[in-house]
Design an enzyme around this catalytic site. Structure first.
Site, PDB file in Angstrom:
ATOM      1  N   ALA A  27      -3.074  -1.013   4.235  1.00 45.49           N
ATOM      2  CA  ALA A  27      -2.076  -0.244   4.983  1.00 45.49           C
ATOM      3  C   ALA A  27      -1.751  -0.951   6.289  1.00 45.49           C
ATOM      4  O   ALA A  27      -2.637  -1.183   7.107  1.00 45.49           O
ATOM      5  CB  ALA A  27      -2.584   1.167   5.265  1.00 45.49           C
ATOM      6  N   GLY A  28      -0.478  -1.297   6.467  1.00 46.81           N
ATOM      7  CA  GLY A  28      -0.053  -1.929   7.709  1.00 46.81           C
ATOM      8  C   GLY A  28      -0.092  -0.955   8.873  1.00 46.81           C
ATOM      9  O   GLY A  28      -0.459  -1.296   9.982  1.00 46.81           O
ATOM     10  N   HIS A  34       2.097   7.124   4.608  1.00 47.19           N
ATOM     11  CA  HIS A  34       3.432   6.767   4.136  1.00 47.19           C
ATOM     12  C   HIS A  34       3.351   6.241   2.708  1.00 47.19           C
ATOM     13  O   HIS A  34       2.387   5.605   2.337  1.00 47.19           O
ATOM     14  CB  HIS A  34       4.114   5.750   5.056  1.00 47.19           C
ATOM     15  CG  HIS A  34       3.356   4.470   5.221  1.00 47.19           C
ATOM     16  ND1 HIS A  34       2.226   4.374   6.016  1.00 47.19           N
ATOM     17  CD2 HIS A  34       3.557   3.245   4.694  1.00 47.19           C
ATOM     18  CE1 HIS A  34       1.779   3.127   5.984  1.00 47.19           C
ATOM     19  NE2 HIS A  34       2.558   2.423   5.175  1.00 47.19           N
ATOM     20  N   HIS A  36       5.288   4.036  -0.280  1.00 48.52           N
ATOM     21  CA  HIS A  36       6.292   3.009  -0.539  1.00 48.52           C
ATOM     22  C   HIS A  36       7.054   3.341  -1.819  1.00 48.52           C
ATOM     23  O   HIS A  36       6.451   3.721  -2.824  1.00 48.52           O
ATOM     24  CB  HIS A  36       5.624   1.640  -0.712  1.00 48.52           C
ATOM     25  CG  HIS A  36       4.980   1.144   0.528  1.00 48.52           C
ATOM     26  ND1 HIS A  36       5.580   0.216   1.349  1.00 48.52           N
ATOM     27  CD2 HIS A  36       3.787   1.434   1.097  1.00 48.52           C
ATOM     28  CE1 HIS A  36       4.773  -0.043   2.372  1.00 48.52           C
ATOM     29  NE2 HIS A  36       3.677   0.701   2.244  1.00 48.52           N
TER      30      HIS A  36
END
Length: 165
Positions: free
Chosen positions: A105-106, A112, A114
Site C-alpha cells: 500500500a502506497g 482505498h 484500486h
C-alpha cells in the site's frame, strides 16, 4: 512509488485521501461522490482510467470500515467498472486493496481500492525495459470523460446491473 519512497507521514494533514474531498472535483480528480465514499483517478495510474475508491473517513484497514462504507465502496466499484467499460471498451479489470505498507500500500493508513481497466494489448516492453508506462490520455481528460458518463441519481438505471434471470 512516489508514495512508498516518501515513507510514512502524519495522518490527516498529509493524507491525499483526506485532502481530496476538501478540494474541487476537477483538481482532486474526483469522478463521483457518495455519502460514505468517493471515487477518484489515481494520480500515478497503471493504466488510463485507473480509479481509486476510498471512504471519506480516515481508516486504514478493510475490516475497520463500517458496513455502510464497505457497501458504498462496492457500489462505486461496480459503477466504475460499468462506466469505464462503456467509455473505454476495456477487456477486463484488476480490482484490489493492498492492506498495510508491507503488502504494497502506497498510502497505507487510508483504505482505498484500486479499479484498473485492462486491455488485451496493454502489456508491452516499456514497463520492463524502459521502466515507463505509456498513458494515452491526460488525467484531466480521463476524469472529465468518466465524470460525464457517471450516472446521476435520476438516470442511475442507465448503467445498472443486468436483470437477473
Amino acid at each position: 512509488m512516489v508514495y512508498i519512497e516518501a515513507g510514512p507521514g502524519p495522518h490527516e494533514e498529509s493524507c491525499p485521501f483526506c485532502a481530496a474531498p476538501k478540494m474541487d472535483d476537477e483538481k482532486a480528480l474526483i469522478v463521483a461522490r457518495g455519502e460514505f465514499a468517493y471515487a477518484l483517478l489515481n494520480l500515478f495510474p497503471y493504466n488510463s482510467g485507473h480509479l481509486l475508491v476510498c471512504p471519506y473517513r480516515h481508516v486504514a484497514l478493510y475490516d475497520d470500515a463500517t458496513a455502510e462504507e464497505v457497501a458504498e465502496m462496492a457500489s462505486l466499484t461496480q459503477t466504475a467498472m460499468r462506466v469505464i467499460r462503456e467509455i473505454s471498451g476495456c477487456d477486463g479489470f484488476n480490482i484490489g486493496m493492498n492492506q498495510g505498507r508491507v503488502a504494497g500500500a502506497g498510502v497505507a493508513d487510508h483504505l482505498h481500492q484500486h479499479v484498473v481497466p485492462r486491455w488485451a494489448t496493454d502489456a508491452n516492453f516499456f514497463p520492463i525495459i524502459a521502466e515507463t508506462k505509456a498513458i494515452p490520455r491526460l488525467l484531466g481528460e480521463t476524469r472529465q470523460a468518466i465524470a460525464d458518463a457517471w450516472p446521476r441519481a435520476a438516470d442511475a438505471g442507465s448503467l445498472s446491473a443486468p436483470d437477473a434471470p
